[in-house]
Scaffold this motif. Structure first.
Motif: not given
Length: 501
Positions: A395-398, A403-406, A417-426
């Protein structure tokens, strides 16, 4: 006054009865001192501040310049720092189209970070010399990362450049080489036993030549006279555990430190014993980017410079975010250390970002190699490996990705401004603060003259620059401003000595 006064005994005196109980009588001595050697400018310490002060003193034509370093290598803590350097209006920043920065903008950020305790006039003077220090480094041969200029924690603009290899050694090596070419003499394994003060003037020092850290019985004692100046550039005291505990009992004594083992503060304590005014000794900063999975400074500062910008931090206790990942060091350290199990032991939070966004990145490769970070192929693997509640982690990652999109962070107000949509692998690492920097030390005037605590006037021929000084940053120092302060104050102090001489 030149008799041996152990800094450990002085530290114990501070703890037992306050500074005044430890101070010797400071009456002027009559007669002529015996000197084994004379120089014009004596610099104590070979980090950013000492190397800059020495190089600029030489260029000011002040005569023979001698640098003394107690350890076996040049550089001190500066050699192992992360290489970050805040420079408003630096060439890379301007090439990026950032034209609205200024020294005043930097100082505004520093005053906020200092929580009302910073010295605005001193910070302004330092910021206004930032480009001078940058050009000094560039002229000495320091290479900076191409097109690299970012916004780091607590700054309102992208103004932090970084040396090519991401270490302070990139600076110290080149500044040392420049000084050697220009005639400066550097001596290793020279431990400052004491200052020699006559009346209101420091005339020289007692030195243990041939010292082998940490054995204070090694070497032989000699006296060196400084005709024009003694510059204290000996760094902080985070490795002096007795002094740390005395000045800030609230500081967790179990915390590791980023400093080298010789960062014990005896030069500062000896100066205090001769009347130098101490300020803000209880303001000891932790670096929020420390890793519990490696000792000392390590790779974590480099790796987490990615995490704070692109990824996120979560608590292993509940899988939730708990802070603004791009806030200043004090804010982040305080938030991180609240993560504890019921018995009070640390519950090391996790910080992670996308592995595939950084192919071949040396910061990632080193961290994975040395196991201060791990590659995990899914949130399920992360939750199992670090015992994090999986449902809340997902849920936190979702929420983060939304928030990154917005480009907003409704929870903590993080700049996205520098945050990325998180997706595996990490790439995931554990984080826990480490004792990093002393905001307290010797009080100086704006020009680097050390003040006498009894008269509030300068002690003649005694100067200080860098972390050995206090009262500059206030409660918290911003990232990338130590390199700035040390290098610029080396420039300023050399001009002061020329004017005084």
């Amino acid at each position: 006054m030149s008799n041996r006064r152990s800094f450990l005994k002085l530290g114990a005196g501070i703890a037992a009865g306050g500074l005044s109980a430890s101070m010797p009588a400071l009456a002027a001595r009559e007669g002529t001192q015996h000197w084994d050697e004379e120089v014009d400018v004596l610099v104590i310490g070979s980090g950013f501040a000492g190397l800059s002060a020495a190089l600029n003193a030489q260029r000011q034509g002040l005569g023979k310049v001698l640098v003394l370093e107690k350890m076996q290598v040049i550089g001190g803590n500066s050699a192992i720092n992360g290489g970050w350097f805040a420079v408003p209006k630096n060439p890379i920043q301007l090439a990026q189209g950032i034209s609205d920065d200024s020294p005043a903008e930097l100082v505004k950020d520093q005053m906020i970070s200092g929580r009302g305790m910073a010295n605005e006039a001193m910070l302004t003077q330092i910021a206004e010399h930032a480009l001078d220090a940058y050009h000094m480094c560039e002229d000495a041969g320091v290479e900076f990362r191409k097109n690299f200029n970012i916004q780091v924690g607590g700054h309102n603009k992208a103004r932090a450049i970084r040396s090519k290899h991401g270490t302070g050694g990139d600076y110290t090596t080149k500044l040392y080489e420049a000084g050697a070419r220009e005639g400066i003499e550097y001596r290793l394994q020279h431990y400052i036993e004491d200052f020699i003060r006559v009346g209101d003037e420091v005339q020289g020092v007692v030195v243990r030549r041939g010292y082998r850290f940490p054995d204070q019985k090694t070497g032989e004692l000699i006296r060196i006279k400084a005709n024009k100046a003694v510059i204290c550039a000996s760094g902080g005291f985070t490795r002096n555990m007795a002094l740390r505990a005395a000045v800030d009992p609230s500081l967790d004594p179990t915390l590791d430190g980023t400093n080298h083992l010789g960062a014990t503060g005896e030069v500062m304590l000896s100066a205090m014993a001769h009347g130098a005014l101490p300020v803000h000794l209880d303001m000891i900063q932790t670096g929020h980017w420390g890793s519990p999975d490696e000792g000392g400074f390590g790779w974590s500062v480099a790796l987490l410079s990615i995490s704070w910008h692109e990824g996120m931090a979560v608590s292993v206790l509940d899988g939730k975010r708990f802070m603004n990942e791009r806030a200043d060091r004090l804010t982040c350290s305080t938030a991180i250390m609240k993560n504890r199990y019921p018995d009070g032991t640390p519950a090391y939070p996790l910080v992670f970002f996308n592995h595939d966004d950084h192919p071949g990145d040396d910061r990632v490769m080193r961290a994975l190699r040395d196991e201060m970070a791990w590659k995990v192929d899914s949130l399920e693997e992360m939750a199992e490996k670090f015992n994090v509640p999986l449902a809340q982690l997902k849920l936190s990652v979702k929420e983060h990705n939304e928030n990154v999109k917005k480009r907003i962070d409704p929870l903590f107000g993080r700049k996205m401004d520098t945050a990325q949509i998180l997706k595996a692998p990490f790439v995931v690492s554990r984080v826990w603060p480490k004792v990093h920097y002393c905001m307290g030390g010797l009080k100086t005037d704006l020009d680097g003259r050390v003040l006498d605590g009894r008269t509030m006037t300068p002690i003649k021929k005694l100067y200080a620059a860098g972390e050995v000084t206090g009262g500059v940053h206030g409660r918290a120092r911003l990232s990338s401003t130590s390199c700035l302060e040390c290098l610029t104050m080396g420039i300023i102090v050399s001009k002061t000595i020329k004017a005084d001489a």
